[in-house]
Design a protein around this motif. Sequence first.
Motif, PDB file in Angstrom:
ATOM      1  N   VAL A  95       0.855  -1.187   0.000  1.00 30.20           N
ATOM      2  CA  VAL A  95       0.000   0.000   0.000  1.00 30.20           C
ATOM      3  C   VAL A  95       0.890   1.235   0.000  1.00 30.20           C
ATOM      4  CG1 VAL A  95      -1.843   1.256   1.145  1.00 30.20           C
ATOM      5  CG2 VAL A  95      -1.718  -1.235   1.385  1.00 30.20           C
ATOM      6  N   GLY A  96       0.808   2.048  -1.065  1.00 30.77           N
ATOM      7  CA  GLY A  96       1.430   3.348  -1.006  1.00 30.77           C
ATOM      8  C   GLY A  96       2.534   3.706  -1.971  1.00 30.77           C
ATOM      9  N   PRO A  97       3.265   2.738  -2.592  1.00 33.14           N
ATOM     10  CA  PRO A  97       4.344   3.160  -3.491  1.00 33.14           C
ATOM     11  C   PRO A  97       3.871   4.094  -4.600  1.00 33.14           C
ATOM     12  CG  PRO A  97       4.582   0.845  -2.985  1.00 33.14           C
ATOM     13  CD  PRO A  97       3.261   1.284  -2.401  1.00 33.14           C
ATOM     14  N   VAL A  98       4.688   5.085  -4.875  1.00 36.61           N
ATOM     15  CA  VAL A  98       4.385   6.070  -5.919  1.00 36.61           C
ATOM     16  C   VAL A  98       5.088   5.710  -7.220  1.00 36.61           C
ATOM     17  CG1 VAL A  98       4.620   8.506  -6.562  1.00 36.61           C
ATOM     18  CG2 VAL A  98       4.040   7.880  -4.198  1.00 36.61           C
ATOM     19  N   PHE A  99       6.271   5.109  -7.099  1.00 37.44           N
ATOM     20  CA  PHE A  99       7.100   4.798  -8.259  1.00 37.44           C
ATOM     21  C   PHE A  99       7.069   3.301  -8.553  1.00 37.44           C
ATOM     22  CE2 PHE A  99       8.854   8.590  -6.275  1.00 37.44           C
ATOM     23  CZ  PHE A  99       8.951   9.461  -7.345  1.00 37.44           C
ATOM     24  N   ILE A 100       7.249   2.992  -9.838  1.00 36.32           N
ATOM     25  CA  ILE A 100       7.377   1.613 -10.304  1.00 36.32           C
ATOM     26  C   ILE A 100       8.770   1.470 -10.905  1.00 36.32           C
ATOM     27  CG2 ILE A 100       6.457   2.038 -12.616  1.00 36.32           C
ATOM     28  CD1 ILE A 100       5.477  -0.995 -10.534  1.00 36.32           C
ATOM     29  N   GLN A 101       9.320   0.258 -10.862  1.00 38.58           N
ATOM     30  CA  GLN A 101      10.712   0.078 -11.291  1.00 38.58           C
ATOM     31  C   GLN A 101      10.877  -1.287 -11.947  1.00 38.58           C
ATOM     32  OE1 GLN A 101      13.704   1.452  -8.450  1.00 38.58           O
ATOM     33  NE2 GLN A 101      14.772  -0.502  -8.647  1.00 38.58           N
ATOM     34  N   ASP A 102      11.633  -1.322 -13.052  1.00 41.63           N
ATOM     35  CA  ASP A 102      12.070  -2.578 -13.639  1.00 41.63           C
ATOM     36  C   ASP A 102      13.372  -2.324 -14.392  1.00 41.63           C
ATOM     37  OD1 ASP A 102      11.499  -2.148 -16.641  1.00 41.63           O
ATOM     38  OD2 ASP A 102       9.528  -1.753 -15.767  1.00 41.63           O
ATOM     39  N   MET A 103      14.021  -3.390 -14.850  1.00 39.91           N
ATOM     40  CA  MET A 103      15.356  -3.275 -15.436  1.00 39.91           C
ATOM     41  C   MET A 103      15.388  -2.368 -16.661  1.00 39.91           C
ATOM     42  SD  MET A 103      16.948  -7.105 -15.268  1.00 39.91           S
ATOM     43  CE  MET A 103      18.257  -6.581 -16.395  1.00 39.91           C
ATOM     44  N   GLU A 104      14.399  -2.533 -17.539  1.00 40.88           N
ATOM     45  CA  GLU A 104      14.442  -1.804 -18.809  1.00 40.88           C
ATOM     46  C   GLU A 104      14.099  -0.327 -18.656  1.00 40.88           C
ATOM     47  OE1 GLU A 104      14.367  -5.956 -19.666  1.00 40.88           O
ATOM     48  OE2 GLU A 104      12.955  -4.755 -18.494  1.00 40.88           O
ATOM     49  N   ASN A 105      13.110  -0.032 -17.816  1.00 36.22           N
ATOM     50  CA  ASN A 105      12.570   1.329 -17.759  1.00 36.22           C
ATOM     51  C   ASN A 105      13.002   2.121 -16.547  1.00 36.22           C
ATOM     52  OD1 ASN A 105      10.728   1.043 -20.145  1.00 36.22           O
ATOM     53  ND2 ASN A 105       9.886  -0.580 -18.865  1.00 36.22           N
ATOM     54  N   GLY A 132      -5.433  -6.327  -4.797  1.00 35.46           N
ATOM     55  CA  GLY A 132      -6.026  -5.000  -4.846  1.00 35.46           C
ATOM     56  C   GLY A 132      -5.268  -3.986  -4.027  1.00 35.46           C
ATOM     57  N   SER A 133      -5.997  -3.071  -3.392  1.00 38.00           N
ATOM     58  CA  SER A 133      -5.435  -1.957  -2.634  1.00 38.00           C
ATOM     59  C   SER A 133      -4.682  -1.009  -3.581  1.00 38.00           C
ATOM     60  CB  SER A 133      -4.540  -2.466  -1.508  1.00 38.00           C
ATOM     61  OG  SER A 133      -4.220  -1.430  -0.614  1.00 38.00           O
ATOM     62  N   ILE A 134      -3.624  -0.359  -3.089  1.00 41.42           N
ATOM     63  CA  ILE A 134      -2.860   0.585  -3.920  1.00 41.42           C
ATOM     64  C   ILE A 134      -1.385   0.184  -3.887  1.00 41.42           C
ATOM     65  CG2 ILE A 134      -2.467   3.021  -4.485  1.00 41.42           C
ATOM     66  CD1 ILE A 134      -4.820   3.776  -2.781  1.00 41.42           C
ATOM     67  N   PRO A 135      -1.034  -0.936  -4.538  1.00 39.13           N
ATOM     68  CA  PRO A 135       0.366  -1.359  -4.563  1.00 39.13           C
ATOM     69  C   PRO A 135       1.259  -0.387  -5.307  1.00 39.13           C
ATOM     70  CG  PRO A 135      -0.961  -2.725  -6.019  1.00 39.13           C
ATOM     71  CD  PRO A 135      -1.909  -1.879  -5.252  1.00 39.13           C
ATOM     72  N   VAL A 136       0.688   0.350  -6.249  1.00 42.85           N
ATOM     73  CA  VAL A 136       1.322   1.533  -6.838  1.00 42.85           C
ATOM     74  C   VAL A 136       0.218   2.552  -7.087  1.00 42.85           C
ATOM     75  CG1 VAL A 136       3.370   0.516  -7.912  1.00 42.85           C
ATOM     76  CG2 VAL A 136       1.196   0.476  -9.147  1.00 42.85           C
ATOM     77  N   ASP A 137       0.564   3.822  -7.008  1.00 43.09           N
ATOM     78  CA  ASP A 137      -0.419   4.897  -7.107  1.00 43.09           C
ATOM     79  C   ASP A 137      -0.358   5.510  -8.505  1.00 43.09           C
ATOM     80  OD1 ASP A 137      -2.232   6.876  -6.622  1.00 43.09           O
ATOM     81  OD2 ASP A 137      -1.240   7.661  -4.842  1.00 43.09           O
ATOM     82  N   PRO A 138      -1.350   5.263  -9.362  1.00 49.10           N
ATOM     83  CA  PRO A 138      -1.293   5.770 -10.736  1.00 49.10           C
ATOM     84  C   PRO A 138      -1.237   7.299 -10.792  1.00 49.10           C
ATOM     85  CG  PRO A 138      -3.016   4.122 -10.505  1.00 49.10           C
ATOM     86  CD  PRO A 138      -2.555   4.466  -9.124  1.00 49.10           C
ATOM     87  N   SER A 139      -0.370   7.817 -11.654  1.00 56.31           N
ATOM     88  CA  SER A 139      -0.180   9.264 -11.753  1.00 56.31           C
ATOM     89  C   SER A 139      -0.735   9.845 -13.046  1.00 56.31           C
ATOM     90  CB  SER A 139       1.315   9.596 -11.672  1.00 56.31           C
ATOM     91  OG  SER A 139       2.003   9.041 -12.780  1.00 56.31           O
TER      92      SER A 139
END
Length: 474
Positions: A95-105, A132-139
């Motif tokens: 719950v709560g992460p704002v950023f997403i991360q992976d190797m390519e991007n 569900g919940s907010i595993p990442v927060d869409p911007s």
Amino acid sequence: MPLMNSLEVISSDRFEEIHQASLKVLSETGIEFHCEEALDMFRQNGAQVEGKKVFITEKMVSDALATCPETFTWTARNPAHTVTVGEGFLVQPNVGPVFIQDMENGRRKATVDDYANVIRVCQAAEHVHINGSIPVDPSDVDQDKKHLHMMRAILKNTDKPIIGFCFDKKAVEEDLTMVEMAFGGADFLEQHHCIGVLVNPLTPLGFATETVETIMAYAKRNQITLLAPCIMAGISGPINLFGTSLLQNIELLAGIVLVQMTRPGAPVVYATASTTGDMQSGAFSAGTPEAMLINAPDIQLANQYYKLPTRTMCGITHSKEIDCQAGYETMMSLMMGVLSGANIGVQCVGTLDALMTLSFEKMIIDQEILSRVFRIQKGVELESDDIDAQVAVIQEIGSRGTYLSHPSTFKGCRDLWSPSISDWQSYETWAAGDQESIVVRANKKFKAILENAPASFLDAEVEAALDTFVEERC
């Protein structure tokens, strides 16, 4: 046989003392509820109310605790995924992460597409039981409408039990209407606990308007409230670890009273999510040993004294990348959470950077960490005839034999734990191969999951109706 011991940091003979201290603060200092409907309900139930402050009596607390279910069924659209809360350990997304991360991007602001992909990975994950919940927060969508996009993504991409969001009353009602559409109507929700919601008090000693409205909306529909104070010792709570545990319990009892006044018997989860503040920066501290030393006393209290289902924050790290620090902080926090006796764990599926970032690769790696912890939790099987059977095997092999070809080895060899992503090859085999890092292997695995994910778990007619519902409001 499960492990014989759990993590206990206080003696059970202190429970009554802690409970009485909590009642003293609730009745003498009071707690603020920023919602007129809730204040009116407290007045009608005999509470003293001064402005926004409610003074909660011992009887109100005891009456509320008496109607809370000790366990409850969390219904999934796929009955195979329905779970019982209050028995064992379940995992929900972060719950709560704002950023997403992976190797390519690399690290970037999350989008609705990222959100849907995280739900898909959680759907495929063996050790994620609630989605569900907010595993990442869409911007990339209007913040006033994002709940609609997120709820549609949940209902489309998982058939596991689901968690919604804490928003204003209108948004919450829209989300619950969408859930009714997917599950089969208001009557079904009335008879089944289909969706939960995580809510956080306005620490110290308060509940914000949106939080109260969300709690009441879910309780009225017979749905699940997960109450989780997020206190930082030394900043929003006492620097003393037990002092923050006490404040956490006070806020939890106040929330439980609100839930049960709204609808006696509505399911509620006693959740802990506190940690220390970083005294050098004033920021949230992740991966600290002291977090579970704050939360474990309350989990003990809820499990043994209040007889309530529990949830805790565990598996967190301050590391910014998938490295040694991320590994040892995640494992330490997760192991302490599981051994504390909590029934649900959160923040243990891919988080980095003190919950600011979610890593797709770490989501995969954390599944193995969870698998290791679950295996440890199972303990050692010892049936009534096991000792005699093992004596017979040991005597049969004797001094110079081998167990490798013994029938008992063939029978049990597949029962041993094995890794899902770690490399257990010999050095020579590894050196002669691709020499892939664990991050590369995890990257390949999450991509394969997304490539093979079902297009939708909804019937075409229901999906079209949900699309229309969202589009009309966006």
